[in-house]
Design an enzyme around this catalytic site. Structure first.
Site, short mmCIF file in Angstrom:
data_model
loop_
_atom_site.label_atom_id
_atom_site.label_comp_id
_atom_site.label_asym_id
_atom_site.label_seq_id
_atom_site.Cartn_x
_atom_site.Cartn_y
_atom_site.Cartn_z
CD GLU A 36 -1.69 2.06 1.74
OE1 GLU A 36 -1.43 3.22 1.03
OE2 GLU A 36 -1.87 2.41 2.72
CB CYS B 18 -1.71 6.65 1.40
SG CYS B 18 -0.13 6.40 1.98
#
Length: 461
Positions: A234, A268
């Protein structure tokens, strides 16, 4: 980078740690391997009992660990406590559901007969020790969303946390030990990034998961590929936040402020690029800029602070350089844009308009409270702008038009599409991205199966 707690609000180094040496790393790898041999045979009921106990302890500790998190990486203390509560929720979610998510699967009877079997099934078995390389921005949540499903699946964990959150990293190891997990079920490795490669190459480590930067992801993926080991990555995100004419513009602007500035924009999945239809651009921009200006920036230990410092001085420098590059290229600063004087690593909530694709701020992830505004003539242009990025983590769309929703869901290149709301992770829903945002999924049933040996069991007639 030294392993140390450095208070982002003051720049003061509060505590330093020696990195573990080769002998200690070897001891912990041996312990992980030995523990897995027995832990893998425990029942779902026993694992769930231990995980629920860890959730209870974490809830009891949330004030204390919240202050530690704030001291180490700077998020407002209320947000730190909320992160701890979210982790406890996720632990209980997996404790309650893991047995069903990993239950044996029976193929259709006709397929079993066609294969020549008297019986067949699919069973999910644990892989072994999993290395987790985790970031500082959500220092509890990023770890728990790996650890809870991994432990419930029967794996054991080795945590290499970010070097600026060592106290949080050690707390996590202690939390699972206090809950009753055998010592080798979850271990923190106080090591620098340079030590990761050797550990990942060790045959006792069966898989790895990383949340972090694109360069870090490339390095882990390259080594894991060479060693033929499963990975979940990720990485970064530059999520679009699209507002169409039918949207509730007031609500969209209000949510947009939170979506950009939560955790000082160091997320993010924070919305970063705000793409607004020309018909409502001016109205949205006015409300959004006013909301960003109204945010309270200051001491993260104060309960009324909205935006604390960034986690590091380098983070402030990187963000300021992106803004300066955009301004040199002709972008307009609608608010913020100047680093304040005084101690600490602060950067004000900032909105840039007139951004074009040649500017770095358009191409690179802005890891801080800086938003870019784009005017789109129609839905097609909104999709083009949204997909004009190397990242594809999540996306946000605001519209009351069902046909537009269908188009966005079909055409946006992202691991999630959130309609009339902001992206947020929840244990029930798979989380991850496409393109350079990584691969694989965390959370939900998809996440717990990532580190399982999906085994076909076939019985002859």
């Amino acid at each position: 980078m030294p392993i140390a707690t450095v208070n982002p609000a003051t720049g003061e180094t509060l505590r330093t740690y020696e990195a573990m040496g080769e002998e200690e790393i070897e001891r912990r790898l041996q312990l992980a391997e030995a523990t897995f041999r027995t832990y893998r045979t425990t029942t779902f009921e026993e694992r769930a009992r231990l995980l629920r106990r860890a959730a209870e302890l974490l809830e009891a500790d949330q004030d204390e660990i919240g202050r530690v998190i704030t001291t180490e990486m700077g998020k407002p203390v209320g947000q730190a406590r909320a992160e701890a509560a979210k982790c406890a929720k996720a632990m209980r979610w997996y404790a309650d559901r893991a047995a069903a998510l990993l239950a044996d699967e029976e193929p259709a009877e006709t397929d079993v007969k066609d294969s020549g079997a008297s019986r067949a099934l699919v069973r999910y078995r644990p892989l072994g020790p999993v290395l987790a390389v985790m970031p500082w921005n959500f220092p509890l949540w990023q770890v728990i969303r790996f650890a809870a499903p991994a432990l419930m699946a029967g794996n054991v964990g080795l945590l290499k946390h970010a070097s600026n959150v060592p106290q949080t990293a050690l707390y996590l190891e202690d939390l699972f030990h206090r809950a009753g997990f055998t010592e080798g079920c979850f271990q923190t490795l106080l090591i620098g990034s340079a030590a990761v490669d050797d550990i990942l190459r060790d045959e006792r480590v069966k898989a790895a998961t990383l949340t972090g930067s694109e360069p870090a992801g490339r390095a882990v993926a390259a080594t894991a590929g060479e060693m033929i080991k499963k990975t979940v990555l990720e990485l970064g995100g530059s999520d679009p936040f699209i507002v169409m004419p039918s949207a509730d513009v007031d609500r969209a602007a209000e949510v947009a402020v939170t979506a950009r500035a939560q955790n000082a924009g160091q997320s993010c999945i924070a919305a970063k690029r705000f793409i607004v239809h020309a018909e409502v651009y001016d109205a949205f921009a006015e409300r959004f800029v006013a909301g960003m200006k109204a945010l309270r920036v200051g001491d993260p230990m104060a309960e009324d602070t909205d935006v604390g410092p960034l986690s590091s001085e380098q983070g402030v420098t990187d963000l300021a350089e992106l803004v300066e590059d955009a301004v040199r290229g002709g972008a307009r600063v609608l608010c913020g844009g100047e680093r304040p004087a005084g101690p600490g690593w602060y950067y004000p909530p900032t909105v840039l308009a007139g951004v074009d694709r040649e500017m770095r701020v358009h191409r690179e992830e802005t890891f801080g409270p800086v938003a870019t505004l784009y005017r789109a003539a129609d839905l097609d242009e909104a999709v083009l702008i949204a997909n004009d990025t190397d990242f594809g983590l999540s996306s946000n769309v605001w519209t009351r038009d069902g046909a537009e929703v269908d188009r966005f869901v079909r055409d946006l290149e992202a691991g999630g599409v959130y309609v009339n709301g902001m992206t947020a992770s929840h244990p029930a829903f798979p989380f991850g991205g496409v393109k350079r945002s990584g691969y694989g999924r965390e959370l939900s049933g998809h996440g717990i199966r990532e580190f399982c040996n999906i085994t076909t069991v076939w019985h002859g007639a």
